[in-house]
Motif scaffolding. Structure first.
Motif, PDB file in Angstrom:
ATOM      1  N   GLY A  53       1.150   9.833   4.405  1.00  0.00           N
ATOM      2  CA  GLY A  53       0.682   9.413   5.719  1.00  0.00           C
ATOM      3  C   GLY A  53      -0.458   8.425   5.712  1.00  0.00           C
ATOM      4  O   GLY A  53      -0.840   7.916   6.765  1.00  0.00           O
ATOM      5  N   VAL A  54      -1.006   8.128   4.539  1.00  0.00           N
ATOM      6  CA  VAL A  54      -2.115   7.174   4.451  1.00  0.00           C
ATOM      7  C   VAL A  54      -1.550   5.762   4.303  1.00  0.00           C
ATOM      8  O   VAL A  54      -0.711   5.497   3.443  1.00  0.00           O
ATOM      9  N   ALA A  55      -2.006   4.847   5.167  1.00  0.00           N
ATOM     10  CA  ALA A  55      -1.495   3.476   5.156  1.00  0.00           C
ATOM     11  C   ALA A  55      -2.299   2.558   4.253  1.00  0.00           C
ATOM     12  O   ALA A  55      -1.760   1.595   3.698  1.00  0.00           O
ATOM     13  N   LYS A  56      -3.607   2.809   4.134  1.00  0.00           N
ATOM     14  CA  LYS A  56      -4.455   1.943   3.307  1.00  0.00           C
ATOM     15  C   LYS A  56      -5.659   2.739   2.806  1.00  0.00           C
ATOM     16  O   LYS A  56      -6.155   3.641   3.500  1.00  0.00           O
ATOM     17  N   VAL A  57      -6.114   2.395   1.608  1.00  0.00           N
ATOM     18  CA  VAL A  57      -7.329   2.991   1.044  1.00  0.00           C
ATOM     19  C   VAL A  57      -8.362   1.893   0.856  1.00  0.00           C
ATOM     20  O   VAL A  57      -8.065   0.845   0.264  1.00  0.00           O
ATOM     21  N   LEU A  58      -9.557   2.099   1.388  1.00  0.00           N
ATOM     22  CA  LEU A  58     -10.676   1.199   1.158  1.00  0.00           C
ATOM     23  C   LEU A  58     -11.517   1.774   0.036  1.00  0.00           C
ATOM     24  O   LEU A  58     -11.975   2.920   0.119  1.00  0.00           O
ATOM     25  N   HIS A  59     -11.722   0.981  -0.998  1.00  0.00           N
ATOM     26  CA  HIS A  59     -12.453   1.467  -2.169  1.00  0.00           C
ATOM     27  C   HIS A  59     -13.752   0.679  -2.323  1.00  0.00           C
ATOM     28  O   HIS A  59     -13.733  -0.519  -2.564  1.00  0.00           O
ATOM     29  N   ALA A  60     -14.872   1.378  -2.135  1.00  0.00           N
ATOM     30  CA  ALA A  60     -16.194   0.773  -2.347  1.00  0.00           C
ATOM     31  C   ALA A  60     -16.809   1.419  -3.576  1.00  0.00           C
ATOM     32  O   ALA A  60     -16.952   2.646  -3.630  1.00  0.00           O
ATOM     33  N   ASP A  61     -17.160   0.617  -4.553  1.00  0.00           N
ATOM     34  CA  ASP A  61     -17.656   1.173  -5.811  1.00  0.00           C
ATOM     35  C   ASP A  61     -19.070   0.699  -6.094  1.00  0.00           C
ATOM     36  O   ASP A  61     -19.371  -0.491  -5.992  1.00  0.00           O
TER      37      ASP A  61
END
Length: 310
Positions: A53-61
């Motif tokens: 169900g997740v359309a996009k993941v934002l990854h801040a590192d």
């Protein structure tokens, strides 16, 4: 309409509360995006992308996210907030620490511990220790919500194929610093994630008796140990075992309450359990009103007999 879920993770994997929060976000409608802010958290971002169900993941590192400092995580959420109609957090210690900061900066009202999504702008949440349910409608442009995980099923950890997008990490806020963490290690399941919870109350009389009577039952059932606030305040059990309004909210498959009277504050923390078993020698104890199975007996006799029978 797009919903942003703030993931709770350990930089390697996604914690269970996030999965329940994703289910709530899907009920709101629109696309569901997940923000993973961490230090070397690529594995956690990849795991988030697999959630159904997740359309996009934002990854801040960035190193500033390594220890989950609320000030730094709130700043990262605010940096991407303009693209979202809803910002949703698990109602955990971490979520409750960050969500109010985000709501205050956005100048909107936070809606806490929702248990049902009525529509995109209307939600249900418990009040008065769960004795009443409030239906809350928000006219804010951005809805900032925390989700009571026990009210929503966990989303599947597989089946998703979301794209992972790297976003610029915000700078260290510089207003707090991580000093240290003392972690209680236990071979038993974590209380809020356990399928079986065995809890003891003030009737046990001492820490020694609590351990002597409750531990064998928990060991036999493979259960987590819990306690009422009265037992914790009396020093019979540690703070992190407390179940209730001012403790942890649990909803296991089986909850066994031994020597717990059933004050409304305790019931607020466990009444969503699938099956509730109460052992108490007081036939008027309120716990019997919510119990599926009740045994009017002296726990010092009944619990050891139960252990033998198991």
């Amino acid at each position: 309409m797009t919903v942003l879920v703030i993931a709770e993770h350990d930089n390697n994997s996604i914690k269970g509360a996030t999965l329940n929060t994703v289910t709530a976000a899907k009920a709101i409608g629109g696309d569901v995006h997940v923000l993973v802010a961490g230090a070397n958290a690529g594995a956690a971002a990849s795991a988030a992308a697999q959630i159904a169900g997740v359309a996009k993941v934002l990854h801040a590192d960035g190193a500033q996210f390594a220890d989950g400092l609320a000030e730094n995580l709130a700043a990262q959420v605010l940096a991407v907030a303009s693209a979202y109609s809803h910002i949703v957090f698990p109602a955990t210690a971490s979520g409750k620490n960050v969500a109010p900061r985000v709501a205050a900066k956005l100048d909107v009202a936070q809606i806490s511990e929702i248990t049902k999504v009525v529509s995109a702008d209307t939600f249900e949440r418990p009040i008065y220790a769960g004795n009443a349910i409030a239906t809350v409608q928000s006219a804010d442009a951005v809805k900032v919500l925390t989700v009571r995980g026990t009210a929503f099923d966990a989303a599947a950890t597989t089946g998703g194929s979301a794209a992972v997008e790297t976003v610029a990490a915000t700078a260290d806020a510089g207003t707090s610093a991580f000093v240290g963490r003392e972690v209680t290690k236990s071979e038993r399941p974590e209380l809020t994630a356990a399928k079986i919870v065995v809890s003891g109350g003030r009737a046990l009389g001492s820490a020694e008796k609590f351990n002597e009577v409750m531990s064998p039952l928990a060991d036999k059932l493979g259960a987590a140990l819990g306690a009422s606030r009265a037992a914790v305040d009396a020093g019979y059990a540690p703070n992190d075992w407390q179940v209730g309004q001012t403790g942890k909210i649990v909803a296991p498959q089986l909850y066994v309450a031994c020597g717990i009277s059933g004050a409304i504050q305790h019931l607020a923390g466990m009444k969503d359990s699938k099956v509730i078993v109460a052992i108490n020698k007081d036939p008027e104890a309120p716990i019997f009103q919510v119990a599926d199975f009740g045994l009017e007996a002296d726990l010092f006799t009944a619990v050891p007999e139960l252990v033998k029978a198991l």
